[in-house]
Design a protein around this motif. Structure first.
Motif, PDB file in Angstrom:
ATOM      1  N   GLU A  45      -3.087 -33.668 -14.242  1.00  0.00           N
ATOM      2  CA  GLU A  45      -4.511 -33.593 -14.561  1.00  0.00           C
ATOM      3  C   GLU A  45      -4.638 -33.222 -16.028  1.00  0.00           C
ATOM      4  OE1 GLU A  45      -7.328 -31.761 -11.676  1.00  0.00           O
ATOM      5  OE2 GLU A  45      -5.481 -31.154 -10.709  1.00  0.00           O
ATOM      6  N   VAL A  46      -5.524 -33.900 -16.713  1.00  0.00           N
ATOM      7  CA  VAL A  46      -5.736 -33.691 -18.145  1.00  0.00           C
ATOM      8  C   VAL A  46      -7.180 -33.253 -18.352  1.00  0.00           C
ATOM      9  CG1 VAL A  46      -5.717 -34.747 -20.437  1.00  0.00           C
ATOM     10  CG2 VAL A  46      -4.125 -35.553 -18.669  1.00  0.00           C
ATOM     11  N   GLU A  47      -7.362 -32.128 -18.996  1.00  0.00           N
ATOM     12  CA  GLU A  47      -8.711 -31.659 -19.319  1.00  0.00           C
ATOM     13  C   GLU A  47      -8.888 -31.706 -20.830  1.00  0.00           C
ATOM     14  OE1 GLU A  47     -10.820 -27.931 -17.571  1.00  0.00           O
ATOM     15  OE2 GLU A  47      -9.953 -27.367 -19.505  1.00  0.00           O
ATOM     16  N   ILE A  48      -9.899 -32.435 -21.263  1.00  0.00           N
ATOM     17  CA  ILE A  48     -10.219 -32.530 -22.678  1.00  0.00           C
ATOM     18  C   ILE A  48     -11.481 -31.707 -22.924  1.00  0.00           C
ATOM     19  CG2 ILE A  48     -10.886 -34.089 -24.552  1.00  0.00           C
ATOM     20  CD1 ILE A  48      -9.454 -36.347 -22.994  1.00  0.00           C
ATOM     21  N   THR A  49     -11.388 -30.772 -23.854  1.00  0.00           N
ATOM     22  CA  THR A  49     -12.559 -29.944 -24.196  1.00  0.00           C
ATOM     23  C   THR A  49     -13.022 -30.290 -25.598  1.00  0.00           C
ATOM     24  OG1 THR A  49     -11.784 -28.138 -22.792  1.00  0.00           O
ATOM     25  CG2 THR A  49     -13.429 -27.593 -24.469  1.00  0.00           C
ATOM     26  N   VAL A  50     -14.313 -30.578 -25.719  1.00  0.00           N
ATOM     27  CA  VAL A  50     -14.906 -30.854 -27.027  1.00  0.00           C
ATOM     28  C   VAL A  50     -15.847 -29.706 -27.364  1.00  0.00           C
ATOM     29  CG1 VAL A  50     -14.781 -33.323 -26.541  1.00  0.00           C
ATOM     30  CG2 VAL A  50     -16.967 -32.123 -26.256  1.00  0.00           C
ATOM     31  N   ALA A  51     -16.126 -29.560 -28.657  1.00  0.00           N
ATOM     32  CA  ALA A  51     -17.055 -28.527 -29.122  1.00  0.00           C
ATOM     33  C   ALA A  51     -18.041 -29.160 -30.084  1.00  0.00           C
ATOM     34  CB  ALA A  51     -16.296 -27.397 -29.815  1.00  0.00           C
ATOM     35  N   GLY A  52     -19.296 -28.834 -29.912  1.00  0.00           N
ATOM     36  CA  GLY A  52     -20.299 -29.372 -30.833  1.00  0.00           C
ATOM     37  C   GLY A  52     -21.684 -28.895 -30.456  1.00  0.00           C
ATOM     38  N   PRO A  53     -22.659 -29.262 -31.280  1.00  0.00           N
ATOM     39  CA  PRO A  53     -24.041 -28.879 -31.002  1.00  0.00           C
ATOM     40  C   PRO A  53     -24.639 -29.765 -29.914  1.00  0.00           C
ATOM     41  CG  PRO A  53     -23.938 -30.207 -32.987  1.00  0.00           C
ATOM     42  CD  PRO A  53     -22.517 -30.011 -32.544  1.00  0.00           C
ATOM     43  N   VAL A  54     -25.635 -29.264 -29.235  1.00  0.00           N
ATOM     44  CA  VAL A  54     -26.376 -30.059 -28.254  1.00  0.00           C
ATOM     45  C   VAL A  54     -27.408 -30.886 -29.005  1.00  0.00           C
ATOM     46  CG1 VAL A  54     -27.882 -29.980 -26.225  1.00  0.00           C
ATOM     47  CG2 VAL A  54     -26.037 -28.302 -26.486  1.00  0.00           C
ATOM     48  N   ASP A  55     -27.353 -32.196 -28.830  1.00  0.00           N
ATOM     49  CA  ASP A  55     -28.301 -33.087 -29.503  1.00  0.00           C
ATOM     50  C   ASP A  55     -29.717 -32.805 -28.996  1.00  0.00           C
ATOM     51  OD1 ASP A  55     -28.449 -35.860 -31.129  1.00  0.00           O
ATOM     52  OD2 ASP A  55     -29.857 -35.891 -29.447  1.00  0.00           O
ATOM     53  N   ALA A  56     -30.659 -32.663 -29.924  1.00  0.00           N
ATOM     54  CA  ALA A  56     -32.030 -32.277 -29.558  1.00  0.00           C
ATOM     55  C   ALA A  56     -32.718 -33.353 -28.722  1.00  0.00           C
ATOM     56  CB  ALA A  56     -32.843 -31.992 -30.816  1.00  0.00           C
ATOM     57  N   SER A 119     -18.523 -39.095 -37.235  1.00  0.00           N
ATOM     58  CA  SER A 119     -19.272 -37.998 -37.877  1.00  0.00           C
ATOM     59  C   SER A 119     -18.498 -36.679 -37.795  1.00  0.00           C
ATOM     60  CB  SER A 119     -20.626 -37.819 -37.189  1.00  0.00           C
ATOM     61  OG  SER A 119     -20.439 -37.297 -35.876  1.00  0.00           O
ATOM     62  N   GLY A 120     -17.455 -36.652 -36.977  1.00  0.00           N
ATOM     63  CA  GLY A 120     -16.720 -35.400 -36.786  1.00  0.00           C
ATOM     64  C   GLY A 120     -17.336 -34.517 -35.717  1.00  0.00           C
ATOM     65  N   THR A 121     -18.422 -34.991 -35.113  1.00  0.00           N
ATOM     66  CA  THR A 121     -19.108 -34.246 -34.050  1.00  0.00           C
ATOM     67  C   THR A 121     -19.151 -35.086 -32.790  1.00  0.00           C
ATOM     68  OG1 THR A 121     -20.485 -33.090 -35.662  1.00  0.00           O
ATOM     69  CG2 THR A 121     -21.277 -33.143 -33.384  1.00  0.00           C
ATOM     70  N   PRO A 122     -18.750 -34.577 -31.661  1.00  0.00           N
ATOM     71  CA  PRO A 122     -18.127 -33.263 -31.482  1.00  0.00           C
ATOM     72  C   PRO A 122     -16.693 -33.267 -32.000  1.00  0.00           C
ATOM     73  CG  PRO A 122     -17.981 -34.476 -29.441  1.00  0.00           C
ATOM     74  CD  PRO A 122     -18.743 -35.343 -30.395  1.00  0.00           C
ATOM     75  N   ARG A 123     -16.115 -32.079 -32.137  1.00  0.00           N
ATOM     76  CA  ARG A 123     -14.697 -32.011 -32.503  1.00  0.00           C
ATOM     77  C   ARG A 123     -13.870 -31.832 -31.236  1.00  0.00           C
ATOM     78  NH1 ARG A 123     -16.398 -26.683 -33.639  1.00  0.00           N
ATOM     79  NH2 ARG A 123     -15.066 -25.136 -32.614  1.00  0.00           N
ATOM     80  N   LEU A 124     -12.613 -32.237 -31.347  1.00  0.00           N
ATOM     81  CA  LEU A 124     -11.679 -32.046 -30.237  1.00  0.00           C
ATOM     82  C   LEU A 124     -11.238 -30.596 -30.247  1.00  0.00           C
ATOM     83  CD1 LEU A 124      -9.918 -33.108 -27.939  1.00  0.00           C
ATOM     84  CD2 LEU A 124      -8.268 -33.871 -29.670  1.00  0.00           C
ATOM     85  N   ASN A 135       1.530 -24.828 -12.980  1.00  0.00           N
ATOM     86  CA  ASN A 135       2.146 -25.088 -14.276  1.00  0.00           C
ATOM     87  C   ASN A 135       1.143 -25.801 -15.181  1.00  0.00           C
ATOM     88  OD1 ASN A 135       3.966 -25.343 -16.313  1.00  0.00           O
ATOM     89  ND2 ASN A 135       5.196 -26.934 -15.344  1.00  0.00           N
ATOM     90  N   ILE A 136       0.541 -25.043 -16.082  1.00  0.00           N
ATOM     91  CA  ILE A 136      -0.556 -25.547 -16.908  1.00  0.00           C
ATOM     92  C   ILE A 136      -0.246 -25.255 -18.368  1.00  0.00           C
ATOM     93  CG2 ILE A 136      -3.042 -25.356 -17.359  1.00  0.00           C
ATOM     94  CD1 ILE A 136      -2.597 -23.777 -14.335  1.00  0.00           C
ATOM     95  N   CYS A 137      -0.423 -26.261 -19.226  1.00  0.00           N
ATOM     96  CA  CYS A 137      -0.162 -26.072 -20.661  1.00  0.00           C
ATOM     97  C   CYS A 137      -1.425 -26.410 -21.438  1.00  0.00           C
ATOM     98  CB  CYS A 137       0.995 -26.962 -21.104  1.00  0.00           C
ATOM     99  SG  CYS A 137       1.476 -26.669 -22.824  1.00  0.00           S
ATOM    100  N   GLU A 138      -1.631 -25.675 -22.508  1.00  0.00           N
ATOM    101  CA  GLU A 138      -2.849 -25.829 -23.321  1.00  0.00           C
ATOM    102  C   GLU A 138      -2.463 -25.927 -24.792  1.00  0.00           C
ATOM    103  OE1 GLU A 138      -5.960 -23.024 -22.348  1.00  0.00           O
ATOM    104  OE2 GLU A 138      -6.443 -22.752 -24.462  1.00  0.00           O
ATOM    105  N   VAL A 139      -3.121 -26.846 -25.509  1.00  0.00           N
ATOM    106  CA  VAL A 139      -2.958 -26.968 -26.958  1.00  0.00           C
ATOM    107  C   VAL A 139      -4.327 -26.871 -27.592  1.00  0.00           C
ATOM    108  CG1 VAL A 139      -2.281 -28.465 -28.872  1.00  0.00           C
ATOM    109  CG2 VAL A 139      -0.914 -28.436 -26.800  1.00  0.00           C
ATOM    110  N   GLY A 140      -4.436 -26.067 -28.638  1.00  0.00           N
ATOM    111  CA  GLY A 140      -5.684 -25.955 -29.380  1.00  0.00           C
ATOM    112  C   GLY A 140      -6.413 -24.677 -29.025  1.00  0.00           C
ATOM    113  N   PRO A 141      -7.447 -24.308 -29.768  1.00  0.00           N
ATOM    114  CA  PRO A 141      -7.939 -25.023 -30.941  1.00  0.00           C
ATOM    115  C   PRO A 141      -6.993 -24.863 -32.132  1.00  0.00           C
ATOM    116  CG  PRO A 141      -9.143 -22.988 -30.655  1.00  0.00           C
ATOM    117  CD  PRO A 141      -8.249 -23.125 -29.468  1.00  0.00           C
ATOM    118  N   LEU A 142      -7.148 -25.750 -33.092  1.00  0.00           N
ATOM    119  CA  LEU A 142      -6.272 -25.725 -34.262  1.00  0.00           C
ATOM    120  C   LEU A 142      -6.481 -24.428 -35.029  1.00  0.00           C
ATOM    121  CD1 LEU A 142      -6.507 -29.359 -35.577  1.00  0.00           C
ATOM    122  CD2 LEU A 142      -4.662 -28.299 -34.265  1.00  0.00           C
TER     123      LEU A 142
END
Ligand code: NI
Length: 142
Positions: A45-56, A119-124, A135-142
């Motif tokens: 299972e792969v979980e991708i988390t993004v971070a960014g503002p909520v579009d108005a 635009s760079g938004t959202p970021r990874l 057995n779970i591995c996590e990378v990030g945030p940078l």
């Protein structure tokens, strides 16, 4: 306000833990049954988390269709039902542990990210991979 949004994907693949720089005996000692010659499978299972503002206007932080297409193209389609050792270039030299698999998925997504989100938004923000429930591995945030 920055939010974090995570989306999960899954794929099945087979691998064998075997370090080319070690002897067969050393590999058996270090990896145990994970070193069995004919490999074994996992439902990753792969979980991708993004971070960014909520579009108005849309109320969203990420275009999920764009994220899904990116994940499919860069991660799921190239890895699903593969023998990771034999069919994925990175694992011809690296051992396909959860750690190295997470790093490889991170590399793939970061390389393709600007093409999908110029635009760079959202970021990874981060990647998490479940090899098993324990057995779970996590990378990030940078
Ligand atoms: Ni395994």
């Amino acid at each position: 306000m920055t939010v974090h949004l995570s989306r999960k994907y899954g794929f099945s693949a087979t691998h064998r833990l075997h370090a080319k720089g070690l002897s067969d005996a050393e590999n058996r000692t270090i990896y145990g049954k994970c070193n069995n010659p004919h490999g074994h499978g996992h439902n990753y299972e792969v979980e991708i988390t993004v971070a960014g503002p909520v579009d108005a206007v849309t109320g969203r932080a990420v275009d999920l269709a764009a994220l899904d297409a990116l994940a499919a193209r860069e991660v799921i389609d190239p890895l699903r039902y593969r023998d990771l050792n034999e069919e994925v270039e990175a694992f011809r030299t690296e051992v396909p542990t959860t750690e190295n698999l997470t790093s490889e998925v991170d590399r793939r997504l970061r390389a393709a990210w600007p093409g999908v989100f110029p635009s760079g938004t959202p970021r990874l923000e981060k990647i998490r991979i479940w090899e098993t429930e324990r057995n779970i591995c996590e990378v990030g945030p940078l």
